[in-house]
Design a protein around this motif. Sequence first.
Motif, PDB file in Angstrom:
ATOM      1  N   ASN A  31     130.280  64.671  81.749  1.00 48.49           N
ATOM      2  CA  ASN A  31     130.601  65.338  82.999  1.00 48.49           C
ATOM      3  C   ASN A  31     129.516  66.363  83.315  1.00 48.49           C
ATOM      4  O   ASN A  31     129.412  67.391  82.645  1.00 48.49           O
ATOM      5  CB  ASN A  31     131.967  66.027  82.900  1.00 48.49           C
ATOM      6  CG  ASN A  31     133.070  65.080  82.474  1.00 48.49           C
ATOM      7  OD1 ASN A  31     133.609  64.342  83.279  1.00 48.49           O
ATOM      8  ND2 ASN A  31     133.392  65.083  81.187  1.00 48.49           N
ATOM      9  N   ILE A  32     128.712  66.065  84.335  1.00 48.34           N
ATOM     10  CA  ILE A  32     127.593  66.928  84.688  1.00 48.34           C
ATOM     11  C   ILE A  32     127.613  67.170  86.195  1.00 48.34           C
ATOM     12  O   ILE A  32     128.398  66.573  86.932  1.00 48.34           O
ATOM     13  CB  ILE A  32     126.251  66.314  84.259  1.00 48.34           C
ATOM     14  CG1 ILE A  32     125.995  65.015  85.033  1.00 48.34           C
ATOM     15  CG2 ILE A  32     126.214  66.055  82.762  1.00 48.34           C
ATOM     16  CD1 ILE A  32     124.636  64.423  84.773  1.00 48.34           C
ATOM     17  N   LEU A  33     126.724  68.050  86.651  1.00 50.75           N
ATOM     18  CA  LEU A  33     126.592  68.342  88.072  1.00 50.75           C
ATOM     19  C   LEU A  33     125.510  67.470  88.690  1.00 50.75           C
ATOM     20  O   LEU A  33     124.567  67.033  88.004  1.00 50.75           O
ATOM     21  CB  LEU A  33     126.262  69.817  88.282  1.00 50.75           C
ATOM     22  CG  LEU A  33     127.329  70.822  87.848  1.00 50.75           C
ATOM     23  CD1 LEU A  33     126.855  72.239  88.133  1.00 50.75           C
ATOM     24  CD2 LEU A  33     128.659  70.549  88.531  1.00 50.75           C
TER      25      LEU A  33
ATOM     26  N   PRO B 187     144.148  68.504  75.307  1.00 50.65           N
ATOM     27  CA  PRO B 187     143.035  69.012  74.511  1.00 50.65           C
ATOM     28  C   PRO B 187     141.737  68.257  74.812  1.00 50.65           C
ATOM     29  O   PRO B 187     141.754  67.202  75.450  1.00 50.65           O
ATOM     30  CB  PRO B 187     143.498  68.753  73.075  1.00 50.65           C
ATOM     31  CG  PRO B 187     144.365  67.538  73.192  1.00 50.65           C
ATOM     32  CD  PRO B 187     145.072  67.675  74.499  1.00 50.65           C
ATOM     33  N   THR B 188     140.636  68.803  74.334  1.00 57.46           N
ATOM     34  CA  THR B 188     139.346  68.171  74.612  1.00 57.46           C
ATOM     35  C   THR B 188     139.165  66.885  73.819  1.00 57.46           C
ATOM     36  O   THR B 188     138.438  65.992  74.245  1.00 57.46           O
ATOM     37  CB  THR B 188     138.199  69.140  74.298  1.00 57.46           C
ATOM     38  OG1 THR B 188     138.334  69.611  72.947  1.00 57.46           O
ATOM     39  CG2 THR B 188     138.222  70.324  75.245  1.00 57.46           C
ATOM     40  N   ILE B 189     139.818  66.803  72.659  1.00 62.89           N
ATOM     41  CA  ILE B 189     139.808  65.564  71.887  1.00 62.89           C
ATOM     42  C   ILE B 189     141.068  64.786  72.242  1.00 62.89           C
ATOM     43  O   ILE B 189     142.190  65.241  71.992  1.00 62.89           O
ATOM     44  CB  ILE B 189     139.753  65.848  70.376  1.00 62.89           C
ATOM     45  CG1 ILE B 189     138.459  66.586  70.024  1.00 62.89           C
ATOM     46  CG2 ILE B 189     139.846  64.543  69.588  1.00 62.89           C
ATOM     47  CD1 ILE B 189     138.372  66.979  68.560  1.00 62.89           C
ATOM     48  N   ILE B 190     140.874  63.636  72.835  1.00 65.27           N
ATOM     49  CA  ILE B 190     142.003  62.851  73.346  1.00 65.27           C
ATOM     50  C   ILE B 190     142.246  61.677  72.408  1.00 65.27           C
ATOM     51  O   ILE B 190     141.351  60.846  72.187  1.00 65.27           O
ATOM     52  CB  ILE B 190     141.714  62.358  74.772  1.00 65.27           C
ATOM     53  CG1 ILE B 190     141.404  63.550  75.681  1.00 65.27           C
ATOM     54  CG2 ILE B 190     142.894  61.568  75.315  1.00 65.27           C
ATOM     55  CD1 ILE B 190     141.001  63.145  77.074  1.00 65.27           C
ATOM     56  N   LEU B 191     143.449  61.627  71.888  1.00 65.42           N
ATOM     57  CA  LEU B 191     143.833  60.536  71.002  1.00 65.42           C
ATOM     58  C   LEU B 191     144.744  59.570  71.753  1.00 65.42           C
ATOM     59  O   LEU B 191     145.489  59.958  72.654  1.00 65.42           O
ATOM     60  CB  LEU B 191     144.536  61.072  69.766  1.00 65.42           C
ATOM     61  CG  LEU B 191     143.678  61.987  68.869  1.00 65.42           C
ATOM     62  CD1 LEU B 191     144.516  62.534  67.731  1.00 65.42           C
ATOM     63  CD2 LEU B 191     142.459  61.241  68.340  1.00 65.42           C
ATOM     64  N   GLN B 192     144.665  58.333  71.339  1.00 63.54           N
ATOM     65  CA  GLN B 192     145.408  57.262  72.000  1.00 63.54           C
ATOM     66  C   GLN B 192     146.912  57.519  71.959  1.00 63.54           C
ATOM     67  O   GLN B 192     147.470  57.949  70.949  1.00 63.54           O
ATOM     68  CB  GLN B 192     145.067  55.932  71.323  1.00 63.54           C
ATOM     69  CG  GLN B 192     145.794  54.722  71.885  1.00 63.54           C
ATOM     70  CD  GLN B 192     145.458  53.465  71.106  1.00 63.54           C
ATOM     71  OE1 GLN B 192     144.512  53.441  70.338  1.00 63.54           O
ATOM     72  NE2 GLN B 192     146.247  52.429  71.310  1.00 63.54           N
TER      73      GLN B 192
ATOM     74  N   GLY C 204     123.858  67.000  70.766  1.00 67.32           N
ATOM     75  CA  GLY C 204     124.876  67.366  69.789  1.00 67.32           C
ATOM     76  C   GLY C 204     125.007  68.866  69.641  1.00 67.32           C
ATOM     77  O   GLY C 204     124.435  69.646  70.396  1.00 67.32           O
ATOM     78  N   ARG C 205     125.779  69.270  68.642  1.00 68.13           N
ATOM     79  CA  ARG C 205     126.008  70.688  68.373  1.00 68.13           C
ATOM     80  C   ARG C 205     126.003  70.906  66.865  1.00 68.13           C
ATOM     81  O   ARG C 205     126.387  70.023  66.085  1.00 68.13           O
ATOM     82  CB  ARG C 205     127.332  71.159  68.989  1.00 68.13           C
ATOM     83  CG  ARG C 205     127.299  71.156  70.511  1.00 68.13           C
ATOM     84  CD  ARG C 205     128.670  71.375  71.111  1.00 68.13           C
ATOM     85  NE  ARG C 205     129.180  72.720  70.913  1.00 68.13           N
ATOM     86  CZ  ARG C 205     128.843  73.765  71.674  1.00 68.13           C
ATOM     87  NH1 ARG C 205     127.979  73.599  72.650  1.00 68.13           N
ATOM     88  NH2 ARG C 205     129.356  74.954  71.447  1.00 68.13           N
ATOM     89  N   VAL C 206     125.596  72.131  66.463  1.00 65.12           N
ATOM     90  CA  VAL C 206     125.481  72.480  65.049  1.00 65.12           C
ATOM     91  C   VAL C 206     126.187  73.815  64.826  1.00 65.12           C
ATOM     92  O   VAL C 206     126.057  74.744  65.638  1.00 65.12           O
ATOM     93  CB  VAL C 206     124.006  72.586  64.612  1.00 65.12           C
ATOM     94  CG1 VAL C 206     123.911  72.991  63.143  1.00 65.12           C
ATOM     95  CG2 VAL C 206     123.283  71.270  64.847  1.00 65.12           C
ATOM     96  N   ALA C 207     126.939  73.902  63.728  1.00 71.24           N
ATOM     97  CA  ALA C 207     127.600  75.152  63.339  1.00 71.24           C
ATOM     98  C   ALA C 207     127.270  75.455  61.884  1.00 71.24           C
ATOM     99  O   ALA C 207     127.169  74.540  61.051  1.00 71.24           O
ATOM    100  CB  ALA C 207     129.110  75.056  63.537  1.00 71.24           C
TER     101      ALA C 207
ATOM    102  N   GLY D  92     135.049  67.929  70.832  1.00 67.97           N
ATOM    103  CA  GLY D  92     135.643  67.830  72.157  1.00 67.97           C
ATOM    104  C   GLY D  92     134.726  68.334  73.244  1.00 67.97           C
ATOM    105  O   GLY D  92     134.506  67.658  74.260  1.00 67.97           O
ATOM    106  N   THR D  93     134.159  69.523  73.060  1.00 68.50           N
ATOM    107  CA  THR D  93     133.259  70.074  74.069  1.00 68.50           C
ATOM    108  C   THR D  93     132.033  69.207  74.242  1.00 68.50           C
ATOM    109  O   THR D  93     131.570  68.977  75.368  1.00 68.50           O
ATOM    110  CB  THR D  93     132.849  71.504  73.681  1.00 68.50           C
ATOM    111  OG1 THR D  93     134.018  72.307  73.540  1.00 68.50           O
ATOM    112  CG2 THR D  93     131.935  72.111  74.728  1.00 68.50           C
ATOM    113  N   SER D  94     131.507  68.704  73.138  1.00 64.21           N
ATOM    114  CA  SER D  94     130.328  67.849  73.220  1.00 64.21           C
ATOM    115  C   SER D  94     130.614  66.595  74.030  1.00 64.21           C
ATOM    116  O   SER D  94     129.818  66.191  74.884  1.00 64.21           O
ATOM    117  CB  SER D  94     129.856  67.476  71.814  1.00 64.21           C
ATOM    118  OG  SER D  94     128.736  66.621  71.870  1.00 64.21           O
TER     119      SER D  94
END
Length: 717
Positions: free
Chosen positions: A584-586, A258-263, A533-536, A576-578
């Motif tokens: 990770n960019i180009l 998943p995008t959120i990685i837990l230990q 960031g992101r807003v919903a 996760g996406t954020s």
Amino acid sequence: MNIDPSFILAVWNFGNLTMLGWLAAAALPWIIHRWMRRPQHTTHWAAVDLLQAAIQNSSRRNQIQQLTLLAIRTLVLILLVVAAADPFSSNTIFGSALAERTHRILIVDQSTSMNCSQDDGTRLDRAKTLAQKLVDSGNPGDTFSVIGFSHTAQNVLGRPNRDKSLVLAAIRGLSQSHTVANVSAAIQGANAAIDSSDKTVAQYEIILFTDLGRNSWTLDPSTKAQIDALAQRAKLTLFKVGDQQRDNIAIVDLTVEPTIILQDQDVEIVAQVRNFEKRSYDALTLELFVDGQFRESKRVDLSANTAADVRFITRFVSEGSHNVQVAVTNANDCQALDDYRWLTTKVLRQLKIACVEGTPHAANDLARALAPGQPSPDNSSIGIVPQVIPASRLPQLDLTNYAAVFFCDVADLSSNETAHTTRYIEQGGNLVVFLGENTSPVQWNELVRDDGTPMLPVQIGSLVENEEVHFDPLDYRHPIVAPFRGRPASGLMHVAIWKYFRLATREDYPAAEIALAIDNGDPAIVVGPCVLGRVAVVALPCSLAARTAVGTPWSSFAVNPSFLPVVRDLVDELVGTSQQLKGNILVGDPLVCRWNSISQPTELRMRMPNGNLRQLPLPGSEDRGQIRFAESFTSGIYRLTANGNVIETIAVNLDPTESDLTTVNSVTLPTSLRMPSTKVAQFQQSDSLQRYAKCLLAAVFLLLIAESTVAWLLGRR
């Protein structure tokens, strides 16, 4: 009359000096003439004496005619030999004196595809070799500009220069870029070079060296118009340095699920490898490295022009940033740069989420959905840890400690709270606003950041109630609701809604996305980016306690089985996406790092993939919690250090479109862009030198006609 000494010396300066040996042939007519004058023995005879007296009367005229014919034949030989000796070569003093001064602007493509290897080196090597040949064959009075271009164009000489040694050194110094070619930038660079030129030059020539990669040279009408306009100022020539279609294997994508990685939890690393070749590959080997240590290898078969996902299962035993690399080790293709791809991951022991409630119990259902069976934070636990916090504590809350902040039925925000929240979002935080009974639409709609842009991606409208409506998943296109596709028992379509706020997306927030709608067309969940960031915004409350005027709940969402997965997917999408997008960019995109203003360093540096360190200015209040680095021109891992300690890592990867080495069809290029059909072994001299050479050959032709005519006329007498 003053005579230029260089003009006097020109007769001794020829492009092909050995050809002057043939000047001896010009003496043949005179040798033959002298040989034919044999010694005479005089014998007096009356009749002959009478005839000789008559001939002597016209001897002077006959001698002049014969000498004229002899001179014409001699001049023909001399002009032929001189023409072969090339006195008008651009390397001679005479040729230099006659040549018109030309400003040649050499533009060399440095994009990723120019790294493709060929028999004589890379495409960039070939372009540099051809450019150096052009400089060597130039006239001594010519000036040169050297422009290297990829995503931007750079005039490496600054101003036009006629020192060939400096020009050649500038060409040799052009290095491989990892970015995409920007043809428009090259055109702008050429125009700037012309503008800076010495106005005494007679003509301008622009020579481009490129592989005509389809990714860069599929030109839009605007760029074609720019090329046509440039052709009005200079002669345009393009040399294609790429040969036939080359084979290539590339890793075009690398993700983690998943995008959120837990230990200490299993994660899946997914590498997409693509075969751009016309032949199949068997047993391609892909290797996984984590923090430089080998973890696993896998093999994959690839047919021609196909792609495949290669999946690795691994886990991270420690929290913090980790670098992931996947490499193709046995491709043996022409492009090595895209056989690698990087990914940075942020491993968390706990994912802390602040649930800020405007009224008591407004966030309880949300907290239970985020962490079922875990009513309160436990510092020893691993996973999502929600903290329910009253809205009155918001000004004292350090939001940077939380991966996301949920506002649950919060009436409005003060100016200080707005600044506090927007700063958190701009630095990479994530905000979710659940509307409710106490929400003040006017106050929320007026919330703007310091630059005047709105904080929310929607305009909150009026309340809608007294009708039962349901969710519309919009074909499950958005990642938040995509897991519900094909699962009618999940309950998402059975959520009953009796009251909600009507939302409308903002025109000045173009990147906003409607993740979930209501079946009458109104948005239910809208997500949009905000700086880092992101807003919903959710049109419903997240608590069953919120009631309508008749005492019924706003909706059955909080008790529906779909509530928990929607909330979890919302967290994955935002947090996760954020995290993945920030790390990770180009190549060519600016690196923007989140900065915690509480700790102020004395030294900031960026460690490049090649190990070099670049000093960065210390952030100030005007930087708004961000550190920007615009020189991400090489693929690999970048490390931001503060006082010598690494505080953030970012993976920079190649644009996968550069891995397709297909070239554009030349017929699609503007007609003003001339493409020579022959190989560039020698470059033509300037037009003025060609005119003098043509005149010389024309004179030889006319003399041959004159010699034949004179000989014919004399023969009739």
